[in-house]
Design an enzyme around this catalytic site. Sequence first.
Site, PDB file in Angstrom:
ATOM      1  N   GLY A   2       0.795  -1.230   0.000  1.00  0.00           N
ATOM      2  CA  GLY A   2       0.000   0.000   0.000  1.00  0.00           C
ATOM      3  C   GLY A   2       0.821   1.270   0.000  1.00  0.00           C
ATOM      4  N   SER A   3       0.271   2.276   0.644  1.00  0.00           N
ATOM      5  CA  SER A   3       0.759   3.647   0.558  1.00  0.00           C
ATOM      6  C   SER A   3       2.139   3.839   1.176  1.00  0.00           C
ATOM      7  CB  SER A   3      -0.255   4.533   1.270  1.00  0.00           C
ATOM      8  OG  SER A   3       0.355   5.554   1.979  1.00  0.00           O
TER       9      SER A   3
END
Lengths: 139, 428
Positions: free
Chosen positions: A63-64
């Site tokens: 993810g981020s």
Amino acid sequence: MRLILHGRTVVPGVAEGEALVSHQTISGWGGIDPATGTIIERRHELCGQSFAGKILVFPGAKGSSGWSGFFQATRLMGTAPLGMLYTVTTTKVALGAVVTRVPTVTDLDRDPVKVINTGDWVRIDADHGIVEVVPAGAE
Amino acid sequence: MRLTDDEKAMLDGAEGPAVAAAMDLLVRYGEALDCERLCDVRNVAGTMTQPSPVKAKLVAEGGWDRAFAVINLDSDEDLEIPQMRVATCQLQQGFSGDAAGIVPYPEQFVRLQDDAEAFYGRKGVTILATCTPYQVGNLPVRGEHVAWMESSAVVYANSVLGARTNCEGTASTGAASLTGKIPCWGNHLTQNRYGTHLVDVRVPVRDFFDWGLLGYFVGELVEEARPVVVGDLAVPELEDLKHFGAAAASSGGVELYHIPGVTPEAPTVQAAFGPRPVPEAVPYGPRERRRTYEALNSQGQHTEVDFVLLGCPHASIEQVRRAAKALDGRRLNSGTQMWIMVPRALKAVADRSGYTEVIERAGARLFTDSCPAMSRAAPPGTKVFATDSAKQAHYLPAILGIEAWFGTLEDCVEAAVTGRWAGELRCD
């Protein structure tokens, strides 16, 4: 019964405690709540479970780029895991372990996600890259 | 790690305690990566201004110097933060004053962020306040080593610009801003930039919507690896590549892709794979396209739409122009809000070009600096939202607990005007 694993130091130090094992990668931003140390990603196998005070065993980060910042926040809010063992190195998880400042080992001779179960007692000697696992229920 | 003499001097405090703390973090981080050395960077994109409860507490205790030391350098020391050593910009942040009274977002956070902008501006941080620095003048050149965070900006910098960056974090970009250094690992090294997977596109990919779908498929397929995409592709626009990369970095963790004949490190398919053999292609046909569309729309049940979001990653001026054109002479449903996120520098261009006026006449709004996912804010009572962004459709349901619909700009405008989602997958 006792299992010894050898790996590479990510963050030095010694920690021991109960394992919480995730077979899925973990998201930081949008995946955990630093106030409680809980995994909140809806479709995650550990959704609703807290890693605070556990040895967190997981394949890696997804993810981020906010991953490290969210794990640093668990340290600042007192909900960090006691230590970490992970399988695949990325910048997200490496920086995340560094700023969480808990003993962490990777590149183990056996995949920790496969040989450690939730509830096992795990001792990480990250100064020497040695991990000792006592399965739950073993003498 | 092997440090050069100037790096050792920084670590030993020759440039002051804040630079020493920055170098200490870089050494800890480099060792965690099993990395041998640092490389020089002259372009950093990070985050310092965005408010959070932890940051508010640190600022109250010891000002912005304290907040930067703890969050951006991972240091417990009392440090005075010096001028940025290399060009450093602030990425997206919280909502600003332009959203006051409309976006439900704490007013004390808006004030805290104003204060942060003033502090960091004095330290030499450029407040671009966007997830798309490359849309507002920050364009590293091919082969340049940079230290960027924000997954959609990282994949754009690596793939479209041919710059070299890993997916950095808050502390590593903070340390890079004071030292001009970052671990020379991963995407910084040529041998780690060649393709790993070949995707053969067998349905026409012509527009923004289809580029997003393709990106979402590719990310799920390759996860953190490096896809090479060939086949029935139109020459993409900036917006298409922005959407493709952001989608691939959401469903997977793609930081670098190649489109032979389009992106700079892939003049040919063989060049994209370098010394490695070209692998067998994975097809992307009508079936894969439909499956991806259905996955993205699996988080929508109710067709009454309360909220429409455009501009993730932040809209280009061309996207704003197209939205204005689609909204011209129409009026939003009374129960539906539409927000378009845009870099503030481009908002000025939209204002000047009259696009803002057309959009506001229809009842929609342009906002800057942030987005609903970053600021955890949507119109009060939102249960169902619609977007033209695969990334926002991926993240917002988990962050705000709402339903999501994904479709074209036209589907989204129709939903905003009628209050109902009627999007469907066409031509398959």
